[in-house]
Design a protein around this motif. Structure first.
Motif, PDB file in Angstrom:
ATOM      1  N   MET A  91     -11.853   0.484   3.599  1.00 24.43           N
ATOM      2  CA  MET A  91     -10.582  -0.429   4.231  1.00 24.43           C
ATOM      3  C   MET A  91      -9.982  -1.063   4.209  1.00 24.43           C
ATOM      4  N   ARG A  92      -8.511  -0.870   3.665  1.00 25.29           N
ATOM      5  CA  ARG A  92      -7.646  -1.698   3.343  1.00 25.29           C
ATOM      6  C   ARG A  92      -6.574  -1.296   4.208  1.00 25.29           C
ATOM      7  N   THR A  93      -5.605  -2.294   5.115  1.00 28.69           N
ATOM      8  CA  THR A  93      -4.413  -2.006   5.555  1.00 28.69           C
ATOM      9  C   THR A  93      -3.273  -2.851   5.736  1.00 28.69           C
ATOM     10  N   TYR A  94      -1.993  -2.608   5.588  1.00 26.54           N
ATOM     11  CA  TYR A  94      -0.889  -3.425   5.009  1.00 26.54           C
ATOM     12  C   TYR A  94       0.383  -3.296   5.958  1.00 26.54           C
ATOM     13  N   LEU A  95       0.618  -4.179   6.393  1.00 30.02           N
ATOM     14  CA  LEU A  95       1.475  -4.557   6.847  1.00 30.02           C
ATOM     15  C   LEU A  95       3.168  -3.962   6.717  1.00 30.02           C
ATOM     16  N   LEU A  96       4.236  -3.544   7.448  1.00 31.57           N
ATOM     17  CA  LEU A  96       5.052  -2.844   7.094  1.00 31.57           C
ATOM     18  C   LEU A  96       6.148  -3.071   8.518  1.00 31.57           C
ATOM     19  N   ARG A  97       5.852  -3.428   9.318  1.00 33.92           N
ATOM     20  CA  ARG A  97       7.056  -4.158   9.868  1.00 33.92           C
ATOM     21  C   ARG A  97       6.600  -4.244  11.310  1.00 33.92           C
ATOM     22  N   ASN A 150       9.100  -0.766   2.270  1.00 36.33           N
ATOM     23  CA  ASN A 150      10.179   0.572   2.356  1.00 36.33           C
ATOM     24  C   ASN A 150       9.432   1.645   3.724  1.00 36.33           C
ATOM     25  N   ASN A 151      10.540   1.780   4.353  1.00 38.98           N
ATOM     26  CA  ASN A 151      10.314   2.429   5.637  1.00 38.98           C
ATOM     27  C   ASN A 151       9.974   4.065   5.359  1.00 38.98           C
ATOM     28  N   SER A 152       9.795   4.045   3.931  1.00 38.83           N
ATOM     29  CA  SER A 152      10.298   5.631   3.909  1.00 38.83           C
ATOM     30  C   SER A 152       8.627   6.030   3.813  1.00 38.83           C
ATOM     31  N   ILE A 153       7.888   5.054   3.400  1.00 43.53           N
ATOM     32  CA  ILE A 153       6.508   5.599   3.057  1.00 43.53           C
ATOM     33  C   ILE A 153       5.881   6.589   4.784  1.00 43.53           C
ATOM     34  N   SER A 154       4.568   7.339   4.251  1.00 40.32           N
ATOM     35  CA  SER A 154       3.948   8.107   5.272  1.00 40.32           C
ATOM     36  C   SER A 154       2.718   8.001   4.455  1.00 40.32           C
ATOM     37  N   THR A 203       1.070   6.832  -1.394  1.00 37.11           N
ATOM     38  CA  THR A 203       0.312   5.551  -2.180  1.00 37.11           C
ATOM     39  C   THR A 203       1.336   4.485  -2.066  1.00 37.11           C
ATOM     40  N   ILE A 204       0.664   3.397  -1.570  1.00 34.17           N
ATOM     41  CA  ILE A 204       1.329   1.526  -1.672  1.00 34.17           C
ATOM     42  C   ILE A 204       1.159   1.316  -2.693  1.00 34.17           C
ATOM     43  N   ASP A 205       2.628   0.512  -3.358  1.00 32.92           N
ATOM     44  CA  ASP A 205       2.389   0.215  -4.479  1.00 32.92           C
ATOM     45  C   ASP A 205       3.857  -1.065  -4.137  1.00 32.92           C
ATOM     46  N   LEU A 206       2.536  -2.339  -4.138  1.00 37.72           N
ATOM     47  CA  LEU A 206       3.141  -3.613  -4.060  1.00 37.72           C
ATOM     48  C   LEU A 206       3.970  -4.392  -4.557  1.00 37.72           C
ATOM     49  N   ASP A 207       4.585  -3.220  -5.492  1.00 36.95           N
ATOM     50  CA  ASP A 207       5.756  -3.713  -6.762  1.00 36.95           C
ATOM     51  C   ASP A 207       6.730  -3.362  -5.561  1.00 36.95           C
ATOM     52  N   LYS A 232      -0.212   6.710  16.109  1.00 35.86           N
ATOM     53  CA  LYS A 232      -0.298   7.620  15.642  1.00 35.86           C
ATOM     54  C   LYS A 232       0.572   7.887  14.703  1.00 35.86           C
ATOM     55  N   LEU A 233       1.676   7.925  13.607  1.00 34.82           N
ATOM     56  CA  LEU A 233       2.242   8.437  12.641  1.00 34.82           C
ATOM     57  C   LEU A 233       2.444  10.011  12.367  1.00 34.82           C
ATOM     58  N   ILE A 234       2.852  10.225  13.228  1.00 37.46           N
ATOM     59  CA  ILE A 234       3.065  11.900  12.525  1.00 37.46           C
ATOM     60  C   ILE A 234       4.431  12.886  12.016  1.00 37.46           C
ATOM     61  N   GLY A 235       5.174  11.680  12.313  1.00 41.04           N
ATOM     62  CA  GLY A 235       6.565  11.891  11.503  1.00 41.04           C
ATOM     63  C   GLY A 235       6.658  11.273  10.241  1.00 41.04           C
ATOM     64  N   THR A 236       7.331  11.875   8.988  1.00 41.46           N
ATOM     65  CA  THR A 236       7.624  11.197   7.779  1.00 41.46           C
ATOM     66  C   THR A 236       7.937  10.091   7.425  1.00 41.46           C
ATOM     67  N   THR A 237       8.725   9.282   8.158  1.00 43.15           N
ATOM     68  CA  THR A 237       8.826   7.829   7.603  1.00 43.15           C
ATOM     69  C   THR A 237       8.531   6.959   8.868  1.00 43.15           C
ATOM     70  N   ILE A 238       8.326   6.092   8.692  1.00 44.64           N
ATOM     71  CA  ILE A 238       7.644   5.344  10.447  1.00 44.64           C
ATOM     72  C   ILE A 238       8.994   4.955  11.473  1.00 44.64           C
TER      73      ILE A 238
END
Length: 223
Positions: free
Chosen positions: A1-7, A26-30, A34-38, A139-145
């Protein structure tokens, strides 16, 4: 498992008296992306002295501690620390953490969770300062955060409410209700679960999966 702080959003610590969010990605992640750390948004936090930089980082540190340590809020040294840190006008510390979960090592997002903790300061008849928490995991059920979330559980004045779609909801309610006025559900329940090494046997429709994700995010986010 990995987790990524978004906001991470906070309010009510030192001089921060308004909701203060910082986007770490980027707040468009859903879910499914895939998380791109760049593509991280955040490169640094800058500001004049007294702007609230250290207060913001302290809030993340407090969030991580209270999410993973069930005795955090009952320690005298912590109460003394909070007495100096909690904003005198708001009398409560608000912390909201939105993070992505990847169950594999390919950085593909399996869930996005929003965990909110509010520490409230009160004074009893003996002029002693007491601290209580309310908590919610969604839990997110929409398309962006920034869109819709579904509640997984909430704690209000120690009373635990869990979405009844989870197979172990009744077990958690019976065992932990009225015990959570000074501890988070993740810290109170998962310490014993992890010690018994039962996480590999947890059902997919279990709330324990989301609790473990929240716990894991807190212990791996460094300040």
């Amino acid at each position: 498992m990995r987790t990524y702080l978004l906001r991470f959003t906070t309010k009510g610590i030192k001089n921060i008296d308004k909701l203060t969010p910082v986007d770490f990605y980027n707040n468009s992640i859903s879910k499914g992306k895939t998380i791109d750390l760049d593509k991280k948004n955040l490169k640094g936090i800058f500001g004049i002295n007294g702007a609230g930089k250290s207060a913001y980082i302290l809030s993340i540190d407090i969030y991580n501690s209270i999410t993973t340590k069930s005795d955090y809020l009952i320690q005298d040294k912590i109460k003394n620390k909070l007495d100096k840190l909690i904003n005198k006008s708001t009398k409560e510390l608000y912390m909201e953490n939105i993070f992505a979960v990847s169950k594999d090592d390919d950085s593909k997002v399996s869930d996005i969770l929003k965990h909110t903790i509010v520490i409230t300061q009160t004074i009893n008849e003996f002029n002693q300062r007491l601290y209580y928490i309310n908590e919610k995991l969604e839990k997110l059920i929409g398309t962006t955060i920034n869109s819709d979330y579904e509640e997984i559980y909430s704690v209000n004045k120690g009373q635990l409410t869990i979405n009844n779609k989870y197979v172990d909801a009744i077990k958690y309610i019976n065992e932990y209700s009225n015990r959570l006025d000074q501890s988070t559900l993740s810290s109170y329940s998962l310490n014993s679960l992890i010690k018994r090494e039962q996480m590999n046997n947890v059902e997919k429709k279990s709330i324990s999966i989301y609790l473990f994700s929240t716990y894991y995010n807190a212990i791996t986010t460094k300040t």
